[in-house]
Design an enzyme around this catalytic site. Structure first.
Site, PDB file in Angstrom:
ATOM      1  N   ASP A   7       0.874  -1.172   0.000  1.00  0.00           N
ATOM      2  CA  ASP A   7       0.000   0.000   0.000  1.00  0.00           C
ATOM      3  C   ASP A   7       0.912   1.222   0.000  1.00  0.00           C
ATOM      4  OD1 ASP A   7      -2.268   1.650   0.197  1.00  0.00           O
ATOM      5  OD2 ASP A   7      -2.183   1.628   2.385  1.00  0.00           O
ATOM      6  N   GLU A  66      -1.310  -1.294  -4.891  1.00  0.00           N
ATOM      7  CA  GLU A  66      -2.565  -0.583  -5.104  1.00  0.00           C
ATOM      8  C   GLU A  66      -2.348   0.557  -6.092  1.00  0.00           C
ATOM      9  OE1 GLU A  66      -6.009   0.218  -2.130  1.00  0.00           O
ATOM     10  OE2 GLU A  66      -4.588   1.870  -1.946  1.00  0.00           O
ATOM     11  N   ASP A 138      -2.316   0.802   7.233  1.00  0.00           N
ATOM     12  CA  ASP A 138      -1.626   0.647   5.954  1.00  0.00           C
ATOM     13  C   ASP A 138      -1.168  -0.795   5.752  1.00  0.00           C
ATOM     14  OD1 ASP A 138      -1.785   3.432   5.122  1.00  0.00           O
ATOM     15  OD2 ASP A 138      -0.368   3.831   6.736  1.00  0.00           O
TER      16      ASP A 138
END
Length: 165
Positions: A7, A66, A138
């Protein structure tokens, strides 16, 4: 297959490692990398070095990152894009295939709803990876990205072909 989920973030980059054996998923490790320094170049180098350490310690077979969404703050989006570049560069240098997933696809895969909030993602990550305690939001997001890749990445297509044969 061992999957590294990432992430991206300039201040905090979340990472999570899972093992995928067919439909069985298991938690290996997770954490959050905090960039160090004041200058952008120093912060990016810090992310690079720390993410390389994660790769060397856990030797994943694949990675998933992502995709970045564009927000109203153009400068913030550019900085996030640079952190995302580091998140893609490190696994690419190691020769890993990298999957990219939109945030809504990750949430829909893990939670069942494309606009789930962070608490819902955390809850479902804990359910799907028993014994897992994410290091923070996260890290939970990174584990969700890895789970998404386990379902939609290149290895899942191979497993589907083997099952049909």
């Amino acid at each position: 297959m061992r999957i590294l989920g990432i992430d991206p973030g300039l201040r905090t980059l979340g990472w999570g490692i899972i093992d995928s054996q067919g439909s069985r998923l298991s938690h290996v490790a997770n954490g959050q990398i905090h960039s160090e320094g004041k200058e952008l170049s120093v912060r990016l180098l810090s992310l690079y070095d720390q993410l390389q350490d994660v790769l060397h310690r856990f030797a994943p077979d694949a990675a998933a990152v992502e995709q970045t969404f564009v927000n109203k703050d153009g400068a913030g989006t550019l900085k996030l894009g640079q952190a995302r570049g580091i998140a893609m560069l490190v696994p690419a240098q190691a020769g890993l295939q990298i999957g990219e997933y939109a945030p809504n696809r990750v949430k829909k895969t893990v939670v069942g709803v494309g606009h789930a909030d962070k608490a819902q993602v955390l809850h479902m990550v804990r359910l799907q990876l028993p014994g897992c305690e994410p290091a923070g939001p996260d890290a939970a997001d990174a584990l969700a990205i890895a789970i998404c890749h386990a379902y939609y990445g290149p290895a899942s297509a191979i497993v589907e072909r083997e099952v049909r044969a």
